[in-house]
Design a protein around this motif. Structure first.
Motif, PDB file in Angstrom:
ATOM      1  N   LEU A 185       0.920  -1.143  -0.265  1.00 13.16           N
ATOM      2  CA  LEU A 185       0.002   0.104  -0.156  1.00 13.16           C
ATOM      3  C   LEU A 185       0.958   1.389  -0.055  1.00 13.16           C
ATOM      4  O   LEU A 185       1.756   1.472   0.766  1.00 13.16           O
ATOM      5  N   ILE A 186       0.442   2.045  -0.998  1.00 11.01           N
ATOM      6  CA  ILE A 186       1.639   3.213  -1.037  1.00 11.01           C
ATOM      7  C   ILE A 186       0.847   4.619  -0.968  1.00 11.01           C
ATOM      8  O   ILE A 186       0.153   4.925  -2.059  1.00 11.01           O
ATOM      9  N   PRO A 187       0.827   5.102   0.188  1.00  9.76           N
ATOM     10  CA  PRO A 187       0.178   6.508   0.223  1.00  9.76           C
ATOM     11  C   PRO A 187       0.972   7.462  -0.026  1.00  9.76           C
ATOM     12  O   PRO A 187       2.210   7.612  -0.067  1.00  9.76           O
ATOM     13  N   VAL A 188       0.087   8.382  -0.742  1.00 11.04           N
ATOM     14  CA  VAL A 188       0.750   9.464  -1.570  1.00 11.04           C
ATOM     15  C   VAL A 188      -0.028  10.656  -1.079  1.00 11.04           C
ATOM     16  O   VAL A 188      -1.365  10.989  -1.256  1.00 11.04           O
ATOM     17  N   GLN A 189       0.527  12.014  -0.869  1.00 15.65           N
ATOM     18  CA  GLN A 189      -0.042  13.073  -0.523  1.00 15.65           C
ATOM     19  C   GLN A 189      -0.217  13.936  -1.928  1.00 15.65           C
ATOM     20  O   GLN A 189       0.689  13.876  -2.676  1.00 15.65           O
ATOM     21  N   PRO A 190      -1.468  14.617  -1.796  1.00 15.90           N
ATOM     22  CA  PRO A 190      -1.535  15.500  -3.108  1.00 15.90           C
ATOM     23  C   PRO A 190      -0.674  16.585  -3.286  1.00 15.90           C
ATOM     24  O   PRO A 190      -1.094  17.961  -3.118  1.00 15.90           O
ATOM     25  N   SER A 191       0.525  16.444  -3.396  1.00 21.68           N
ATOM     26  CA  SER A 191       1.578  17.599  -3.288  1.00 21.68           C
ATOM     27  C   SER A 191       2.676  17.304  -4.231  1.00 21.68           C
ATOM     28  O   SER A 191       3.100  16.192  -4.519  1.00 21.68           O
ATOM     29  N   PRO A 192       3.266  18.286  -5.108  1.00 27.26           N
ATOM     30  CA  PRO A 192       4.115  17.724  -6.153  1.00 27.26           C
ATOM     31  C   PRO A 192       5.302  16.858  -5.737  1.00 27.26           C
ATOM     32  O   PRO A 192       5.534  15.928  -6.524  1.00 27.26           O
ATOM     33  N   MET A 193       5.961  17.286  -4.596  1.00 26.97           N
ATOM     34  CA  MET A 193       7.296  16.577  -4.358  1.00 26.97           C
ATOM     35  C   MET A 193       6.881  15.109  -4.072  1.00 26.97           C
ATOM     36  O   MET A 193       7.537  14.410  -4.356  1.00 26.97           O
ATOM     37  N   ASP A 194       5.759  15.057  -3.432  1.00 25.53           N
ATOM     38  CA  ASP A 194       5.189  13.726  -2.999  1.00 25.53           C
ATOM     39  C   ASP A 194       5.050  12.673  -4.213  1.00 25.53           C
ATOM     40  O   ASP A 194       5.579  11.739  -4.283  1.00 25.53           O
ATOM     41  N   LEU A 195       4.555  13.648  -5.322  1.00 25.50           N
ATOM     42  CA  LEU A 195       3.959  12.757  -6.422  1.00 25.50           C
ATOM     43  C   LEU A 195       5.262  12.422  -7.389  1.00 25.50           C
ATOM     44  O   LEU A 195       5.237  11.355  -7.716  1.00 25.50           O
ATOM     45  N   TRP A 196       6.209  13.335  -7.404  1.00 24.68           N
ATOM     46  CA  TRP A 196       7.308  13.258  -7.736  1.00 24.68           C
ATOM     47  C   TRP A 196       8.057  11.866  -7.383  1.00 24.68           C
ATOM     48  O   TRP A 196       8.605  11.072  -7.927  1.00 24.68           O
ATOM     49  N   ALA A 197       8.110  12.015  -6.168  1.00 26.32           N
ATOM     50  CA  ALA A 197       8.972  10.924  -5.524  1.00 26.32           C
ATOM     51  C   ALA A 197       8.410   9.494  -5.432  1.00 26.32           C
ATOM     52  O   ALA A 197       9.190   8.670  -5.604  1.00 26.32           O
ATOM     53  N   THR A 198       6.985   9.572  -5.820  1.00 23.64           N
ATOM     54  CA  THR A 198       6.256   8.203  -5.815  1.00 23.64           C
ATOM     55  C   THR A 198       6.505   7.646  -7.334  1.00 23.64           C
ATOM     56  O   THR A 198       6.419   6.153  -7.365  1.00 23.64           O
ATOM     57  N   VAL A 199       7.041   8.435  -8.208  1.00 23.09           N
ATOM     58  CA  VAL A 199       7.285   7.796  -9.555  1.00 23.09           C
ATOM     59  C   VAL A 199       8.546   6.656  -9.214  1.00 23.09           C
ATOM     60  O   VAL A 199       8.253   5.591 -10.116  1.00 23.09           O
ATOM     61  N   HIS A 200       9.374   6.662  -8.602  1.00 22.28           N
ATOM     62  CA  HIS A 200      10.383   5.646  -8.253  1.00 22.28           C
ATOM     63  C   HIS A 200       9.870   4.429  -7.717  1.00 22.28           C
ATOM     64  O   HIS A 200      10.344   3.364  -7.944  1.00 22.28           O
ATOM     65  N   ILE A 201       8.664   4.328  -7.425  1.00 26.18           N
ATOM     66  CA  ILE A 201       8.072   3.033  -6.744  1.00 26.18           C
ATOM     67  C   ILE A 201       7.958   2.108  -7.688  1.00 26.18           C
ATOM     68  O   ILE A 201       7.891   0.875  -7.458  1.00 26.18           O
ATOM     69  N   GLU A 202       7.485   2.794  -8.836  1.00 31.33           N
ATOM     70  CA  GLU A 202       6.862   1.635 -10.055  1.00 31.33           C
ATOM     71  C   GLU A 202       8.160   0.942 -10.185  1.00 31.33           C
ATOM     72  O   GLU A 202       7.815  -0.524 -10.323  1.00 31.33           O
ATOM     73  N   ARG A 203       9.265   1.264 -10.181  1.00 27.57           N
ATOM     74  CA  ARG A 203      10.678   0.280 -10.553  1.00 27.57           C
ATOM     75  C   ARG A 203      10.874  -0.686  -9.601  1.00 27.57           C
ATOM     76  O   ARG A 203      10.995  -1.790  -9.728  1.00 27.57           O
ATOM     77  N   ALA A 204      10.624   0.020  -8.357  1.00 26.95           N
ATOM     78  CA  ALA A 204      10.981  -0.911  -7.237  1.00 26.95           C
ATOM     79  C   ALA A 204       9.913  -1.946  -7.047  1.00 26.95           C
ATOM     80  O   ALA A 204      10.429  -3.073  -6.744  1.00 26.95           O
ATOM     81  N   VAL A 205       8.558  -1.717  -7.372  1.00 30.82           N
ATOM     82  CA  VAL A 205       7.593  -2.906  -7.567  1.00 30.82           C
ATOM     83  C   VAL A 205       7.829  -3.802  -8.468  1.00 30.82           C
ATOM     84  O   VAL A 205       7.997  -5.047  -8.291  1.00 30.82           O
ATOM     85  N   ALA A 206       8.382  -3.434  -9.841  1.00 30.05           N
ATOM     86  CA  ALA A 206       8.695  -4.147 -10.694  1.00 30.05           C
ATOM     87  C   ALA A 206       9.940  -5.098 -10.403  1.00 30.05           C
ATOM     88  O   ALA A 206       9.775  -6.430 -10.801  1.00 30.05           O
ATOM     89  N   GLN A 207      10.928  -4.477  -9.756  1.00 33.74           N
ATOM     90  CA  GLN A 207      12.073  -5.349  -9.352  1.00 33.74           C
ATOM     91  C   GLN A 207      11.690  -6.299  -8.366  1.00 33.74           C
ATOM     92  O   GLN A 207      11.998  -7.486  -8.541  1.00 33.74           O
ATOM     93  N   ALA A 208      10.804  -6.037  -7.447  1.00 31.17           N
ATOM     94  CA  ALA A 208      10.482  -6.988  -6.319  1.00 31.17           C
ATOM     95  C   ALA A 208       9.604  -8.181  -6.998  1.00 31.17           C
ATOM     96  O   ALA A 208       9.692  -9.419  -6.579  1.00 31.17           O
ATOM     97  N   ARG A 209       8.992  -7.856  -8.196  1.00 28.26           N
ATOM     98  CA  ARG A 209       7.977  -9.010  -8.776  1.00 28.26           C
ATOM     99  C   ARG A 209       8.977 -10.018  -9.475  1.00 28.26           C
ATOM    100  O   ARG A 209       8.567 -11.149  -9.671  1.00 28.26           O
ATOM    101  N   ASP A 210       9.979  -9.459  -9.824  1.00 25.59           N
ATOM    102  CA  ASP A 210      10.921 -10.624 -10.273  1.00 25.59           C
ATOM    103  C   ASP A 210      10.975 -11.902  -9.378  1.00 25.59           C
ATOM    104  O   ASP A 210      10.924 -12.992  -9.813  1.00 25.59           O
TER     105      ASP A 210
END
Ligand SMILES: Nc1ncnc2c1ncn2[C@@H]1O[C@H](COP(=O)(O)OP(=O)(O)O)[C@@H](O)[C@H]1O
Ligand SMILES: [Mg+2]
Lengths: 95, 208
Positions: free
Chosen positions: B103-128
């Motif tokens: 579960l990935i909570p994100v605040q409606p704020s630009p810095m939080d949204l930008w930082a969240t972009v990197h989770i996509e890859r972390a999840v993809a890697q974990a799925r290996d």
């Protein structure tokens, strides 16, 4: 309304730029990893030694250990922790 | 035996708040434990604030998070893991490797949204190594009247992860309950709206 559209565009553009930069970074780090693989070792920082605060909390009445008695064992990791400010203790937060 | 990790790439997103409140909600239905995998120890500190004997034990994470978590079964039905604020942290990687749901909570704020972009890859890697891993973005601290809160769904659509339909609103009771070592479910009428939105969120994202 026009202001909201501008904000929407800026926000979506900024997300796309961040994504593009992240994927460039990934490609770069994969390339440099290929070059250095075999002659470098990833240094793993034990999280338990990172924060004295967590130690003191751990000693409080609420802190317990695993019922399974999981013994912490150092081990090598595939995680590139060497580049991570959090792991190397430079990060200060909440931010 | 669902293992649920609260992960993120930013401090203040609401990982600990959702970890303690969702774990409390789950503990009312089934045997649940919370593992504090953030060296900052906020979940442990929360637990230390109450004298009440709660049905929710909180453990500090061991260096071997994966075997610690697996060791909780079959004694527990749900394990909730509260992670540090970085996808690069070892604890986050281990939590993603062992969990069924991130579960990935994100605040409606630009810095939080930008930082969240990197989770996509972390999840993809974990799925290996953990192909069963599901990951869901959750809007936290939503303030429906602000422009950014209205646009946050569009911004999050740029990330290739599903977004929970149920957002978590910004509510004072999430903070006041924490101070008392309680969850919003223990706050009576003051916590009713928060409890209702969390019940709905849990129904949406966690198999019961
Ligand atoms: N929905 C919410 N409404 C109001 N305050 C919140 C909400 N979610 C989190 N907070 C507050 O925001 C701060 C950061 O939340 P926290 O859960 O500690 O984030 P994280 O664990 O991701 O760093 C805390 O003070 C918490 O009480
Ligand atoms: Mg936290």
């Amino acid at each position: 309304m026009i202001d909201k559209d501008k904000t929407r565009q800026k926000l979506v553009d900024s997300m796309r730029k961040t994504k593009a930069a992240a994927s460039d970074q990934t490609k770069d780090s994969e390339q440099s990893k290929e070059q250095t693989d075999g002659n470098s070792e990833t240094k793993v920082v034990n999280p338990k030694t990172q924060s004295s605060k967590s130690k003191s909390v751990a000693k409080s009445k609420a802190a317990r250990t695993s019922p399974g008695g999981a013994k912490p064992e150092p081990r090598a990791s595939k995680v590139p922790t060497g580049q991570d400010p959090y792991q190397s203790g430079r990060r200060v937060w909440p931010d | 035996m669902p293992i649920i990790a609260l992960v993120g790439n930013k401090g203040g997103a609401g990982k600990t708040t959702l970890a303690i409140n969702c774990a409390t909600a789950l503990a009312r239905r089934a045997r649940t434990t919370l593992v504090d995998a953030d060296p900052q120890g906020s979940s442990l500190q929360w637990r230390a604030f109450t004298e009440e004997t709660s049905g929710l034990p909180v453990f500090q994470s061991a260096a071997e998070l994966e075997s610690q978590v697996l060791g909780f079964f079959p004694q527990y039905d749900y394990v909730v893991i509260d992670c540090p604020p970085s996808v690069h942290a070892l604890q986050t990687h281990e939590a993603l490797r062992v969990s069924d749901i991130a579960l990935i909570p994100v605040q409606p704020s630009p810095m939080d949204l930008w930082a969240t972009v990197h989770i996509e890859r972390a999840v993809a890697q974990a799925r290996d190594s953990n192909p069963r891993l599901k990951a869901v973005l959750i809007i936290n601290q939503l303030e429906p009247r602000t422009t950014l809160s209205r646009l946050v769904r569009e911004a999050l659509a740029e990330i290739d992860l599903p977004l929970a339909a149920t957002p978590v609103r910004r509510r004072a009771v999430y903070r006041s309950s924490a101070l008392e070592g309680k969850s919003v479910f223990d706050m009576g009428r003051r916590g009713a709206d928060a409890a209702a939105e969390l019940d709905q969120l849990i129904k949406e994202v966690i198999p019961l």
